[in-house]
Design an enzyme around this catalytic site. Sequence first.
Site, PDB file in Angstrom:
ATOM      1  N   TRP A   1     -37.003  33.703 -32.765  1.00 35.29           N
ATOM      2  CA  TRP A   1     -37.357  32.487 -32.030  1.00 35.29           C
ATOM      3  C   TRP A   1     -38.777  32.023 -32.327  1.00 35.29           C
ATOM      4  O   TRP A   1     -39.413  31.444 -31.448  1.00 35.29           O
ATOM      5  CB  TRP A   1     -37.271  32.682 -30.519  1.00 35.29           C
ATOM      6  CG  TRP A   1     -36.013  33.196 -29.944  1.00 35.29           C
ATOM      7  CD1 TRP A   1     -35.843  34.391 -29.304  1.00 35.29           C
ATOM      8  CD2 TRP A   1     -34.749  32.535 -29.889  1.00 35.29           C
ATOM      9  NE1 TRP A   1     -34.563  34.521 -28.876  1.00 35.29           N
ATOM     10  CE2 TRP A   1     -33.861  33.384 -29.213  1.00 35.29           C
ATOM     11  CE3 TRP A   1     -34.286  31.303 -30.347  1.00 35.29           C
ATOM     12  CZ2 TRP A   1     -32.535  33.053 -28.989  1.00 35.29           C
ATOM     13  CZ3 TRP A   1     -32.970  30.975 -30.114  1.00 35.29           C
ATOM     14  CH2 TRP A   1     -32.118  31.843 -29.449  1.00 35.29           C
TER      15      TRP A   1
ATOM     16  N   SER B   1     -37.771  37.914 -22.550  1.00 36.12           N
ATOM     17  CA  SER B   1     -38.503  38.034 -21.280  1.00 36.12           C
ATOM     18  C   SER B   1     -39.154  39.408 -21.173  1.00 36.12           C
ATOM     19  O   SER B   1     -40.290  39.540 -20.713  1.00 36.12           O
ATOM     20  CB  SER B   1     -37.545  37.872 -20.100  1.00 36.12           C
ATOM     21  OG  SER B   1     -36.816  36.675 -20.195  1.00 36.12           O
TER      22      SER B   1
ATOM     23  N   THR C   1     -39.434  32.230 -19.168  1.00 40.49           N
ATOM     24  CA  THR C   1     -38.473  31.338 -18.506  1.00 40.49           C
ATOM     25  C   THR C   1     -38.952  30.991 -17.083  1.00 40.49           C
ATOM     26  O   THR C   1     -39.849  31.649 -16.538  1.00 40.49           O
ATOM     27  CB  THR C   1     -37.100  32.033 -18.393  1.00 40.49           C
ATOM     28  OG1 THR C   1     -37.266  33.214 -17.588  1.00 40.49           O
ATOM     29  CG2 THR C   1     -36.537  32.414 -19.754  1.00 40.49           C
TER      30      THR C   1
ATOM     31  N   GLU D   1     -38.036  39.014 -29.773  1.00 40.00           N
ATOM     32  CA  GLU D   1     -37.147  39.664 -30.741  1.00 40.00           C
ATOM     33  C   GLU D   1     -35.706  39.288 -30.397  1.00 40.00           C
ATOM     34  O   GLU D   1     -35.442  38.789 -29.294  1.00 40.00           O
ATOM     35  CB  GLU D   1     -37.332  41.188 -30.663  1.00 40.00           C
ATOM     36  CG  GLU D   1     -38.736  41.604 -31.036  1.00 40.00           C
ATOM     37  CD  GLU D   1     -38.936  43.117 -31.063  1.00 40.00           C
ATOM     38  OE1 GLU D   1     -37.981  43.856 -30.714  1.00 40.00           O
ATOM     39  OE2 GLU D   1     -40.031  43.546 -31.450  1.00 40.00           O
ATOM     40  N   PRO D   2     -34.761  39.607 -31.296  1.00 47.00           N
ATOM     41  CA  PRO D   2     -33.366  39.250 -30.983  1.00 47.00           C
ATOM     42  C   PRO D   2     -32.886  39.865 -29.668  1.00 47.00           C
ATOM     43  O   PRO D   2     -32.102  39.263 -28.949  1.00 47.00           O
ATOM     44  CB  PRO D   2     -32.585  39.833 -32.167  1.00 47.00           C
ATOM     45  CG  PRO D   2     -33.564  39.914 -33.279  1.00 47.00           C
ATOM     46  CD  PRO D   2     -34.898  40.170 -32.653  1.00 47.00           C
TER      47      PRO D   2
ATOM     48  N   THR E   1     -53.751  32.984 -14.382  1.00 44.16           N
ATOM     49  CA  THR E   1     -52.366  33.469 -14.510  1.00 44.16           C
ATOM     50  C   THR E   1     -51.403  32.837 -13.507  1.00 44.16           C
ATOM     51  O   THR E   1     -50.344  32.332 -13.891  1.00 44.16           O
ATOM     52  CB  THR E   1     -52.330  35.007 -14.359  1.00 44.16           C
ATOM     53  OG1 THR E   1     -53.173  35.561 -15.359  1.00 44.16           O
ATOM     54  CG2 THR E   1     -50.921  35.551 -14.553  1.00 44.16           C
TER      55      THR E   1
ATOM     56  N   THR F   1     -41.656  29.884 -33.252  1.00 45.54           N
ATOM     57  CA  THR F   1     -41.990  28.489 -33.565  1.00 45.54           C
ATOM     58  C   THR F   1     -42.906  28.438 -34.786  1.00 45.54           C
ATOM     59  O   THR F   1     -43.884  29.192 -34.869  1.00 45.54           O
ATOM     60  CB  THR F   1     -42.681  27.830 -32.346  1.00 45.54           C
ATOM     61  OG1 THR F   1     -41.787  27.881 -31.242  1.00 45.54           O
ATOM     62  CG2 THR F   1     -43.052  26.386 -32.633  1.00 45.54           C
TER      63      THR F   1
ATOM     64  N   GLU G   1     -42.015  30.576 -23.750  1.00 49.29           N
ATOM     65  CA  GLU G   1     -43.258  31.091 -23.135  1.00 49.29           C
ATOM     66  C   GLU G   1     -43.023  31.604 -21.713  1.00 49.29           C
ATOM     67  O   GLU G   1     -43.863  31.419 -20.830  1.00 49.29           O
ATOM     68  CB  GLU G   1     -44.365  30.043 -23.172  1.00 49.29           C
ATOM     69  CG  GLU G   1     -44.842  29.859 -24.589  1.00 49.29           C
ATOM     70  CD  GLU G   1     -46.282  29.493 -24.697  1.00 49.29           C
ATOM     71  OE1 GLU G   1     -47.094  29.968 -23.896  1.00 49.29           O
ATOM     72  OE2 GLU G   1     -46.583  28.737 -25.617  1.00 49.29           O
TER      73      GLU G   1
ATOM     74  N   GLY H   1     -24.569   3.779 -17.942  1.00 43.52           N
ATOM     75  CA  GLY H   1     -23.856   4.211 -19.156  1.00 43.52           C
ATOM     76  C   GLY H   1     -24.736   4.165 -20.390  1.00 43.52           C
ATOM     77  O   GLY H   1     -24.656   5.035 -21.263  1.00 43.52           O
TER      78      GLY H   1
HETATM   79  C1  LIG Z   1     -37.009  26.977 -29.352  1.00 43.08           C
HETATM   80  C2  LIG Z   1     -37.682  28.260 -28.967  1.00 43.08           C
HETATM   81  C3  LIG Z   1     -38.949  28.517 -29.435  1.00 43.08           C
HETATM   82  C4  LIG Z   1     -39.557  29.743 -29.126  1.00 43.08           C
HETATM   83  N1  LIG Z   1     -40.797  30.043 -29.653  1.00 43.08           N
HETATM   84  C5  LIG Z   1     -41.282  31.304 -29.527  1.00 43.08           C
HETATM   85  C6  LIG Z   1     -42.473  31.706 -30.210  1.00 43.08           C
HETATM   86  O1  LIG Z   1     -43.116  30.903 -30.904  1.00 43.08           O
HETATM   87  N2  LIG Z   1     -42.880  32.992 -30.110  1.00 43.08           N
HETATM   88  C7  LIG Z   1     -42.198  33.918 -29.359  1.00 43.08           C
HETATM   89  O2  LIG Z   1     -42.606  35.073 -29.307  1.00 43.08           O
HETATM   90  N3  LIG Z   1     -41.068  33.567 -28.669  1.00 43.08           N
HETATM   91  C8  LIG Z   1     -40.607  32.281 -28.751  1.00 43.08           C
HETATM   92  N4  LIG Z   1     -39.462  31.926 -28.082  1.00 43.08           N
HETATM   93  C9  LIG Z   1     -38.740  32.925 -27.297  1.00 43.08           C
HETATM   94  C10 LIG Z   1     -38.793  32.662 -25.812  1.00 43.08           C
HETATM   95  O3  LIG Z   1     -40.064  32.967 -25.302  1.00 43.08           O
HETATM   96  C11 LIG Z   1     -37.670  33.481 -25.177  1.00 43.08           C
HETATM   97  O4  LIG Z   1     -36.445  32.854 -25.555  1.00 43.08           O
HETATM   98  C12 LIG Z   1     -37.777  33.552 -23.685  1.00 43.08           C
HETATM   99  O5  LIG Z   1     -38.906  34.304 -23.306  1.00 43.08           O
HETATM  100  C13 LIG Z   1     -36.527  34.171 -23.060  1.00 43.08           C
HETATM  101  O6  LIG Z   1     -36.153  35.340 -23.715  1.00 43.08           O
HETATM  102  P1  LIG Z   1     -34.629  35.540 -24.205  1.00 43.08           P
HETATM  103  O7  LIG Z   1     -34.210  34.320 -24.911  1.00 43.08           O
HETATM  104  O8  LIG Z   1     -34.572  36.823 -24.935  1.00 43.08           O
HETATM  105  O9  LIG Z   1     -33.791  35.642 -22.875  1.00 43.08           O
HETATM  106  P2  LIG Z   1     -33.637  36.940 -21.940  1.00 43.08           P
HETATM  107  O10 LIG Z   1     -34.949  37.579 -21.764  1.00 43.08           O
HETATM  108  O11 LIG Z   1     -32.523  37.740 -22.462  1.00 43.08           O
HETATM  109  O12 LIG Z   1     -33.209  36.258 -20.578  1.00 43.08           O
HETATM  110  C14 LIG Z   1     -31.906  35.708 -20.383  1.00 43.08           C
HETATM  111  C15 LIG Z   1     -31.860  35.129 -18.971  1.00 43.08           C
HETATM  112  O13 LIG Z   1     -32.090  36.167 -18.015  1.00 43.08           O
HETATM  113  C16 LIG Z   1     -33.194  35.811 -17.195  1.00 43.08           C
HETATM  114  N5  LIG Z   1     -33.983  37.004 -16.875  1.00 43.08           N
HETATM  115  C17 LIG Z   1     -34.426  37.964 -17.718  1.00 43.08           C
HETATM  116  N6  LIG Z   1     -35.138  38.870 -17.063  1.00 43.08           N
HETATM  117  C18 LIG Z   1     -35.172  38.493 -15.762  1.00 43.08           C
HETATM  118  C19 LIG Z   1     -35.758  39.023 -14.569  1.00 43.08           C
HETATM  119  N7  LIG Z   1     -36.506  40.113 -14.582  1.00 43.08           N
HETATM  120  N8  LIG Z   1     -35.561  38.345 -13.412  1.00 43.08           N
HETATM  121  C20 LIG Z   1     -34.827  37.211 -13.387  1.00 43.08           C
HETATM  122  N9  LIG Z   1     -34.252  36.679 -14.470  1.00 43.08           N
HETATM  123  C21 LIG Z   1     -34.430  37.298 -15.649  1.00 43.08           C
HETATM  124  C22 LIG Z   1     -34.005  34.818 -18.018  1.00 43.08           C
HETATM  125  O14 LIG Z   1     -34.799  34.000 -17.188  1.00 43.08           O
HETATM  126  C23 LIG Z   1     -32.903  34.066 -18.732  1.00 43.08           C
HETATM  127  O15 LIG Z   1     -32.397  33.074 -17.890  1.00 43.08           O
HETATM  128  C24 LIG Z   1     -38.876  30.681 -28.321  1.00 43.08           C
HETATM  129  C25 LIG Z   1     -37.609  30.377 -27.819  1.00 43.08           C
HETATM  130  C26 LIG Z   1     -37.005  29.187 -28.142  1.00 43.08           C
HETATM  131  C27 LIG Z   1     -35.627  28.921 -27.609  1.00 43.08           C
END
Ligand SMILES: Cc1cc2nc3c(=O)[nH]c(=O)nc-3n(C[C@H](O)[C@H](O)[C@H](O)COP(=O)(O)OP(=O)(O)OC[C@H]3O[C@@H](n4cnc5c(N)ncnc54)[C@H](O)[C@@H]3O)c2cc1C
Length: 443
Positions: free
Chosen positions: A156, A132, A365, A127-128, A313, A158, A363, A340
């Site tokens: 996000w 994670s 980070t 969600e927005p 897992t 796909t 899927e 280059g």
């Molecule tokens: C191109 C693209 C395609 C995608 N496709 C899908 C899809 O098909 N379906 C779907 O459901 N999602 C999809 N996603 C979402 C993707 O899974 C999330 O972007 C990802 O899980 C990270 O969530 P976030 O962007 O909200 O970052 P956040 O969760 O806000 O995290 C921001 C940063 O904080 C770090 N962080 C957060 N929590 C912790 C913690 N506990 N410990 C250490 N570090 C932490 C993260 O690693 C990251 O570096 C997609 C994303 C992109 C960019």
Amino acid sequence: MLNFALTAEQVELRDKARRFALEEVLPIAWHYDKKDDLPLYILKKAWEQGIMNLTIPKKFGGQGRGMLDSALIVEEISAACSGIATSIFDNSLGTEPLLLSKNERLKEKYLPVLVNDFKLICFATSEPLAGSDVAGMKCKAEKSGEDYILNGTKYWITNSGVADYYTIFATVDPSLSHKGIAAFLIEKGWNGVKVGETIPKLGQRGSNTAGIHLTNCRVPAENVLAQPGEGFAMAMTTFARTRPIIGSFGVGAARTAMELAVDYAKKRRAFGARLSDFEAIDFKIAEMYQKVETARLLTWKAAWENDSGMDPTISASIAKFYATEAAFEVVSEALQICGGYGYTRLFPFEKLLRDMRLPMIYEGTSEIQRVVVSRYVLDGYKPVMPPLEDFPLLEDRDVHLEKDTVAWRCRICGHVHYGPEPPEECPHCFFPKAAFKKIWPKQ
Ligand SMILES: Cc1cc2nc3c(=O)[nH]c(=O)nc-3n(C[C@H](O)[C@H](O)[C@H](O)COP(=O)(O)OP(=O)(O)OC[C@H]3O[C@@H](n4cnc5c(N)ncnc54)[C@H](O)[C@@H]3O)c2cc1C
């Protein structure tokens, strides 16, 4: 006995995917990257050629293939374009919750359709404001008779701009955290479903990514994939089965970068010699190959665990964060070898580099994979050796061998004292007698 050999059928499958990658994907990959657009017709061709939806069981008309087969195919397609590979594999991600669901009627309804028609299904937990933190999702599922009414935004997602079906995870009560999450299969065109504009991305621009907005979207009871409280586990099990394949995206792209850099190093001359005559370049090549091979092995190991009925897992997380980070490093080193030219948009590395930035994010980070693995090592892993304070660090072999020797170890600094009783205080750290533990003879 371990066996890394592929069966004749797997070699055939890999070669088919390789031909598809070289003949269909590679020629158009840079064009669609520039257009920032998904070549939908390529996905249709992949479906026609049977290199999509591999894991749908035979009883629903599918191929019933394992994860290793998926890994073989994805490596090949990703070698040509990881963005297009992402969109092709996304159907397996979208289908996985259906395969895991206890709702047999839903399987009977949708799985044969995915096999017999070119239909796309996407997967939506993010969600927005929650990626994670899957348990932190806010999209609301409210009971209405036997049905559910969904309100909220998934982001996000796909293929959501082109998908026919959406696997939506939503919560009956955000305060219940993971215990409130359920999952639903929603169809495109249902009332209250709106897909956002394509999200402009750094890389993997040949895949489609958009948001899905749900406003009072009624989901009939028969389209519940997971009941409230069961959705979180379903999402996590899905990830365990799809993360190794994200590793394969890395293996394929890294392999291509390495091959191109090796070719360049053999042909480019500097200081009167070929680049490949310089040890500094050859060591880079050795490390690139080492990373490609290691990444593939980890990916295959996780896939093998899954296909053998084990819980993949931890191996899945290891494979994902190793292979995706290794891929980024390999692409970066390959670019470096080309100097280059490597940095220009006339060489392939800049797209590969942009594309390989993404697998470390989606899927789960790299950080989240480290959370998964470290939790397991700290809480679930069973050590073979005795704990540090019981470790028989007996320096004097003769003393060790005597039957009546008694050895005491200071739990603070590790000093070993030999004698019937521990000393009144440790001669190294001055902690009192109570700090000593008998380590020999073993209790
Ligand atoms: C191109 C693209 C395609 C995608 N496709 C899908 C899809 O098909 N379906 C779907 O459901 N999602 C999809 N996603 C979402 C993707 O899974 C999330 O972007 C990802 O899980 C990270 O969530 P976030 O962007 O909200 O970052 P956040 O969760 O806000 O995290 C921001 C940063 O904080 C770090 N962080 C957060 N929590 C912790 C913690 N506990 N410990 C250490 N570090 C932490 C993260 O690693 C990251 O570096 C997609 C994303 C992109 C960019």
